[in-house]
Every structure is written in C-alpha cells, then in structure tokens.
Design a protein around this motif. Structure first.
Motif, PDB file in Angstrom:
ATOM      1  N   ALA A  35       0.837  -1.205   0.000  1.00 38.71           N
ATOM      2  CA  ALA A  35       0.000   0.000   0.000  1.00 38.71           C
ATOM      3  C   ALA A  35       0.868   1.251   0.000  1.00 38.71           C
ATOM      4  CB  ALA A  35      -0.929  -0.010   1.216  1.00 38.71           C
ATOM      5  N   ASP A  36       2.020   1.203   0.690  1.00 36.23           N
ATOM      6  CA  ASP A  36       2.926   2.357   0.712  1.00 36.23           C
ATOM      7  C   ASP A  36       3.500   2.622  -0.680  1.00 36.23           C
ATOM      8  OD1 ASP A  36       2.938   3.167   3.498  1.00 36.23           O
ATOM      9  OD2 ASP A  36       3.929   1.260   3.904  1.00 36.23           O
ATOM     10  N   ALA A  37       3.811   1.551  -1.427  1.00 38.13           N
ATOM     11  CA  ALA A  37       4.356   1.722  -2.769  1.00 38.13           C
ATOM     12  C   ALA A  37       3.317   2.335  -3.695  1.00 38.13           C
ATOM     13  CB  ALA A  37       4.823   0.371  -3.318  1.00 38.13           C
ATOM     14  N   LEU A  38       2.066   1.932  -3.542  1.00 35.32           N
ATOM     15  CA  LEU A  38       0.999   2.502  -4.372  1.00 35.32           C
ATOM     16  C   LEU A  38       0.835   3.993  -4.078  1.00 35.32           C
ATOM     17  CD1 LEU A  38      -1.643  -0.375  -4.149  1.00 35.32           C
ATOM     18  CD2 LEU A  38      -0.135   0.169  -6.084  1.00 35.32           C
ATOM     19  N   LEU A  39       0.936   4.358  -2.797  1.00 35.11           N
ATOM     20  CA  LEU A  39       0.849   5.770  -2.432  1.00 35.11           C
ATOM     21  C   LEU A  39       2.050   6.536  -2.974  1.00 35.11           C
ATOM     22  CD1 LEU A  39      -0.608   8.016  -0.904  1.00 35.11           C
ATOM     23  CD2 LEU A  39       0.625   7.313   1.162  1.00 35.11           C
ATOM     24  N   LEU A  40       3.217   5.895  -2.951  1.00 31.70           N
ATOM     25  CA  LEU A  40       4.426   6.515  -3.491  1.00 31.70           C
ATOM     26  C   LEU A  40       4.261   6.801  -4.983  1.00 31.70           C
ATOM     27  CD1 LEU A  40       7.396   7.364  -3.105  1.00 31.70           C
ATOM     28  CD2 LEU A  40       8.034   5.000  -3.607  1.00 31.70           C
ATOM     29  N   LEU A  41       3.714   5.852  -5.728  1.00 29.74           N
ATOM     30  CA  LEU A  41       3.488   6.057  -7.166  1.00 29.74           C
ATOM     31  C   LEU A  41       2.491   7.182  -7.410  1.00 29.74           C
ATOM     32  CD1 LEU A  41       3.351   2.471  -8.742  1.00 29.74           C
ATOM     33  CD2 LEU A  41       5.183   4.168  -8.853  1.00 29.74           C
ATOM     34  N   GLU A  42       1.436   7.223  -6.604  1.00 28.99           N
ATOM     35  CA  GLU A  42       0.441   8.293  -6.757  1.00 28.99           C
ATOM     36  C   GLU A  42       1.085   9.656  -6.519  1.00 28.99           C
ATOM     37  OE1 GLU A  42      -3.860   9.651  -4.803  1.00 28.99           O
ATOM     38  OE2 GLU A  42      -3.010   7.676  -4.359  1.00 28.99           O
ATOM     39  N   ALA A  43       1.945   9.737  -5.486  1.00 31.23           N
ATOM     40  CA  ALA A  43       2.630  10.993  -5.201  1.00 31.23           C
ATOM     41  C   ALA A  43       3.605  11.350  -6.316  1.00 31.23           C
ATOM     42  CB  ALA A  43       3.370  10.885  -3.864  1.00 31.23           C
ATOM     43  N   ALA A  44       4.323  10.341  -6.848  1.00 33.75           N
ATOM     44  CA  ALA A  44       5.278  10.589  -7.924  1.00 33.75           C
ATOM     45  C   ALA A  44       4.579  11.125  -9.166  1.00 33.75           C
ATOM     46  CB  ALA A  44       6.047   9.308  -8.253  1.00 33.75           C
ATOM     47  N   ASN A  45       3.434  10.547  -9.497  1.00 25.45           N
ATOM     48  CA  ASN A  45       2.684  11.017 -10.666  1.00 25.45           C
ATOM     49  C   ASN A  45       2.208  12.453 -10.471  1.00 25.45           C
ATOM     50  OD1 ASN A  45       2.973   8.533 -11.945  1.00 25.45           O
ATOM     51  ND2 ASN A  45       1.067   7.722 -11.114  1.00 25.45           N
ATOM     52  N   ALA A  46       1.708  12.768  -9.270  1.00 29.79           N
ATOM     53  CA  ALA A  46       1.225  14.120  -8.998  1.00 29.79           C
ATOM     54  C   ALA A  46       2.372  15.129  -9.055  1.00 29.79           C
ATOM     55  CB  ALA A  46       0.544  14.165  -7.634  1.00 29.79           C
ATOM     56  N   MET A  47       3.540  14.754  -8.502  1.00 34.18           N
ATOM     57  CA  MET A  47       4.689  15.646  -8.523  1.00 34.18           C
ATOM     58  C   MET A  47       5.197  15.858  -9.940  1.00 34.18           C
ATOM     59  SD  MET A  47       6.830  14.406  -5.145  1.00 34.18           S
ATOM     60  CE  MET A  47       8.227  15.435  -5.596  1.00 34.18           C
ATOM     61  N   GLY A  48       5.179  14.796 -10.738  1.00 34.85           N
ATOM     62  CA  GLY A  48       5.622  14.918 -12.122  1.00 34.85           C
ATOM     63  C   GLY A  48       4.749  15.881 -12.915  1.00 34.85           C
ATOM     64  N   GLN A  49       3.440  15.772 -12.727  1.00 33.72           N
ATOM     65  CA  GLN A  49       2.520  16.667 -13.422  1.00 33.72           C
ATOM     66  C   GLN A  49       2.701  18.111 -12.956  1.00 33.72           C
ATOM     67  OE1 GLN A  49      -1.387  15.059 -12.754  1.00 33.72           O
ATOM     68  NE2 GLN A  49      -0.958  13.153 -13.866  1.00 33.72           N
ATOM     69  N   ALA A  50       2.884  18.291 -11.638  1.00 37.59           N
ATOM     70  CA  ALA A  50       3.063  19.643 -11.113  1.00 37.59           C
ATOM     71  C   ALA A  50       4.363  20.253 -11.614  1.00 37.59           C
ATOM     72  CB  ALA A  50       3.054  19.604  -9.583  1.00 37.59           C
TER      73      ALA A  50
END
Length: 217
Positions: free
Chosen positions: A78-93
């Motif tokens: 679950a932590d890795a899935l949250l990490l990917l979600e954060a990475a995608n959001a940071m990349g877009q920002a």
C-alpha cells in the motif's frame, strides 16, 4: 518498532525517475525481472532501485511470493501505491510549473517590469531547480556533460566535460554498472558532478581532473 513511512525522502532525488519506473512496471506485470527488462536495466540494478527506495521510504515497498502454481511474483505494498500516486502528482506539477516559467522567460520586453525581467532571463528553469533540489553539504559541484563511458568488469569509467570561470576541464569517476544503468548515463547527457575535496586527484593541464573511486558523480 514499526518504521514511519517517508515518501518525501524516497522522492527527494531528481534522478529517482528510473527507480520509480521499476515500481510502475512491477505494478503492471507483477514481476521484478520483467520490470527490469521493460525499464532496460539488469535484474541486479532493479533490486538496487527497490532497496534504495525502500531505505529512503523506511518501509517495505514490494512483497515477493516464491514458487507456487503461478511461479512466484511481486506485488506492491500500500505504501508503494501511495508513493506512485505521489510521484505522478509531482511529475505533473513539475511539468506545469516548468511550462509556465519557461513561457514567462520567453516573453518579449513589455511595459510590465516583471515581464521585462522574465523576458531577459537566460537560465534554464528546469535545470536550475533540479540542481537546487539536491540536498548535500558538498561545496564542489560542477555542471558537466557525459563525454564517454567505458565499462570494465563491474565498474564504469565516466568521463565528463565541464567549464568553470571561463576554462574547460575534464573529470573522471568510477561507479558501478548498476548505478550507471539507473542514472541512465549516456554520451551528451547533462549531469551535476559532486565530490569531497579529499576525493579529488588533480592532474596536469593536458590531462583531466580525476575523481577517485568512491567519489559521487
């Protein structure tokens, strides 16, 4: 004691993109070896990527199953899935901010003082912000370009070219093959070379300044 997840630490390095890609492909295919093949790195380098991210985050990111009817595999926590979600959001920002600032930099001179200043700016916003993002106490930092890569067993000799105070210089460093893969090093790639003064051996002007093995590149 249960470790506290630190997703910010796992995402703090600009060069973590290939490591994050390993996680993305494990999510898609459920296999570390297949994820390594898709990213274009060795199985050992993929494990190094997972170890680095797990150490930075402070929690387990991948659960492995060995054997069984399906032949084993890997699944993200679950932590890795949250990490990917954060990475995608940071990349877009980051991409949106980069577009906005580069657009401001290219504005023609105008009555607005801010527009005039932006139009006259000569920096690369993305490159400058990436350098500022690197958290280190090392004072010896040089923007360089990869000139040549030479592999010798488990190590890769990296030759860099840079310029400072109007003079050109060369650097040489040795890193592991796995690190070279994860960094995506290739000829012509802009990089930031960093080292401690005690790790530098200076040669004559006809040669190159050499970073001793173990120096950061």
């Amino acid at each position: 004691m249960i470790p506290q997840a630190s997703l910010a630490a796992a995402l703090s390095e600009k060069r973590s993109d290939r490591r994050i890609d390993v996680l993305r492909h494990i999510q898609d295919c459920g296999s570390i070896s297949e994820a390594a093949r898709r990213v274009g790195i060795s199985y050992k380098a993929a494990w190094q990527a997972l170890d680095t991210l797990s150490n930075l985050a402070g929690v387990e990111l991948v659960q492995r199953s060995v054997g069984g009817r399906g032949g084993g595999g890997a699944q993200l926590t679950a932590d890795a899935l949250l990490l990917l979600e954060a990475a995608n959001a940071m990349g877009q920002a980051r991409e949106q901010l980069h577009v906005q600032l580069e657009h401001a930099r290219q504005l023609p001179a105008a009555a607005d003082p801010q527009a005039r200043t932006a139009g006259a700016a000569g920096i690369s916003v993305a490159t400058t912000l990436a350098r500022l993002q690197v958290m280190t106490s090392m004072r010896n930092q040089w923007p360089c370009v990869v000139a040549q890569l030479s592999r010798s067993g488990p190590l890769v000799q990296v030759q860099l070219q840079g310029a400072a105070a109007g003079a050109q210089f060369g650097l040489q460093s040795h890193i592991t093959d796995e690190s070279a893969q994860l960094l995506g090093l290739r000829q012509g790639l802009p990089v930031l070379a960093m080292c401690k003064a005690t790790a530098v051996t200076v040669q004559a002007a006809s040669g190159a300044t050499a970073l001793a093995p173990g120096g950061n590149g």
